[in-house]
Design a protein around this motif. Structure first.
Motif, PDB file in Angstrom:
ATOM      1  N   LYS A  88     -24.134  91.166  -0.391  1.00 22.04           N
ATOM      2  CA  LYS A  88     -24.907  92.381   0.172  1.00 22.04           C
ATOM      3  C   LYS A  88     -24.771  93.663  -0.711  1.00 22.04           C
ATOM      4  CE  LYS A  88     -25.388  91.104   4.965  1.00 22.04           C
ATOM      5  NZ  LYS A  88     -25.251  91.531   6.466  1.00 22.04           N
ATOM      6  N   ARG A  89     -23.417  93.870  -0.969  1.00 25.61           N
ATOM      7  CA  ARG A  89     -23.009  95.065  -1.719  1.00 25.61           C
ATOM      8  C   ARG A  89     -23.523  95.122  -3.171  1.00 25.61           C
ATOM      9  NH1 ARG A  89     -18.138  94.234   1.178  1.00 25.61           N
ATOM     10  NH2 ARG A  89     -17.101  93.042  -0.596  1.00 25.61           N
ATOM     11  N   GLY A 134     -26.436  93.726  -3.695  1.00 21.18           N
ATOM     12  CA  GLY A 134     -27.864  93.614  -3.890  1.00 21.18           C
ATOM     13  C   GLY A 134     -28.532  92.225  -4.150  1.00 21.18           C
ATOM     14  N   PHE A 139     -27.969  89.492  -2.187  1.00 15.93           N
ATOM     15  CA  PHE A 139     -27.851  88.323  -0.875  1.00 15.93           C
ATOM     16  C   PHE A 139     -29.396  88.171  -0.315  1.00 15.93           C
ATOM     17  CE2 PHE A 139     -27.994  87.705   3.782  1.00 15.93           C
ATOM     18  CZ  PHE A 139     -27.000  86.449   3.834  1.00 15.93           C
ATOM     19  N   SER A 140     -29.875  86.884  -0.165  1.00 16.90           N
ATOM     20  CA  SER A 140     -31.105  86.570   0.381  1.00 16.90           C
ATOM     21  C   SER A 140     -31.224  85.957   1.728  1.00 16.90           C
ATOM     22  CB  SER A 140     -31.856  85.775  -0.826  1.00 16.90           C
ATOM     23  OG  SER A 140     -32.005  86.448  -1.993  1.00 16.90           O
ATOM     24  N   CYS A 147     -20.400  88.401  -7.856  1.00 13.56           N
ATOM     25  CA  CYS A 147     -21.432  89.022  -7.471  1.00 13.56           C
ATOM     26  C   CYS A 147     -21.901  90.238  -8.533  1.00 13.56           C
ATOM     27  CB  CYS A 147     -21.247  89.699  -6.041  1.00 13.56           C
ATOM     28  SG  CYS A 147     -21.584  88.590  -4.808  1.00 13.56           S
ATOM     29  N   LYS A 206     -25.351  89.638 -10.597  1.00 12.35           N
ATOM     30  CA  LYS A 206     -26.321  90.733 -10.224  1.00 12.35           C
ATOM     31  C   LYS A 206     -27.263  91.087 -11.619  1.00 12.35           C
ATOM     32  CE  LYS A 206     -26.816  95.411  -8.779  1.00 12.35           C
ATOM     33  NZ  LYS A 206     -26.006  96.610  -8.378  1.00 12.35           N
ATOM     34  N   VAL A 235     -20.934  86.768   1.982  1.00  8.98           N
ATOM     35  CA  VAL A 235     -22.053  87.658   2.485  1.00  8.98           C
ATOM     36  C   VAL A 235     -22.182  88.926   2.177  1.00  8.98           C
ATOM     37  CG1 VAL A 235     -23.586  88.000   4.395  1.00  8.98           C
ATOM     38  CG2 VAL A 235     -22.792  85.744   4.223  1.00  8.98           C
ATOM     39  N   GLU A 236     -20.954  89.683   2.375  1.00  4.82           N
ATOM     40  CA  GLU A 236     -20.821  91.191   2.419  1.00  4.82           C
ATOM     41  C   GLU A 236     -20.584  91.501   0.793  1.00  4.82           C
ATOM     42  OE1 GLU A 236     -21.237  93.010   4.972  1.00  4.82           O
ATOM     43  OE2 GLU A 236     -21.538  91.429   6.134  1.00  4.82           O
TER      44      GLU A 236
END
Length: 175
Positions: A85-86, A88, A90-91, A57, A61, A81-82
């Motif tokens: 999210k961390r 930034g 995740f859609s 991720c 990013k 997913v987490e």
């Protein structure tokens, strides 16, 4: 680059059959894709999350992708997913494997509960680019049997049409 210059490429989606992150040069491809489509066009990545961890991720990013995670494997998708999210990126999540399941046009023995709807790929004229540059009609075409050209062909020379996989698909060929 040709489609971007023509003004017809509004987004690039790295999705389809298989798991994108398994490709040994995936991050290189993401970087090249972002360079070609520019910073404003959406770059969409769909994954089952098996290989999507914090390190992946953080690498992604930099390229500002929109990441969607399929819930095929909830024990893997949840942590992915987490991580997204961390970072930034995740859609959204795709619960279709459970609530609107299909059998990959008869290619796997799965329960089918997906409604019969017109195929957006045929209706919208969306092509699917395979890793070798061939363009195929179907997002479920893992072998490229429905290929009708390559990314190096002139767009006006490409003619999309239904092919044999359409016969066993849960989606309808639009009229």
């Amino acid at each position: 680059g040709f489609y971007v210059r023509q003004g017809t490429q509004t987004e690039l989606s790295l999705t389809g059959i298989g798991e994108s992150l398994m490709h040994p040069r995936f991050f290189e491809a993401v970087a090249a894709a972002r360079a070609v489509i520019g910073p404003q066009r959406p770059l969409i990545i769909t994954t089952n999350g098996i290989l999507l961890n914090d390190a992946a991720c953080q690498t992604l990013k930099e390229f500002s992708p929109q990441v969607f995670i399929s819930l095929h494997r909830p024990e893997k998708a949840g942590p992915a997913v987490e991580a997204a999210k961390r970072a930034g990126i995740f859609s959204g999540a795709n619960p279709a494997p459970s609530i609107s399941a299909f059998d990959w046009a008869g290619q796997v023995k799965w329960f089918v509960s997906a409604p019969r709807v017109p195929c957006d790929y045929l209706r919208q004229g969306w092509g699917v680019v395979l890793v070798d540059g061939r363009v195929t009609t179907c997002c479920l075409d893992a072998t490229g049997g429905g290929s009708f050209g390559t990314v190096w062909d002139k767009p006006e020379s490409l003619r999309m049409s239904p092919w044999k996989l359409c016969e066993s698909c849960h989606m309808e060929v639009p009229t």
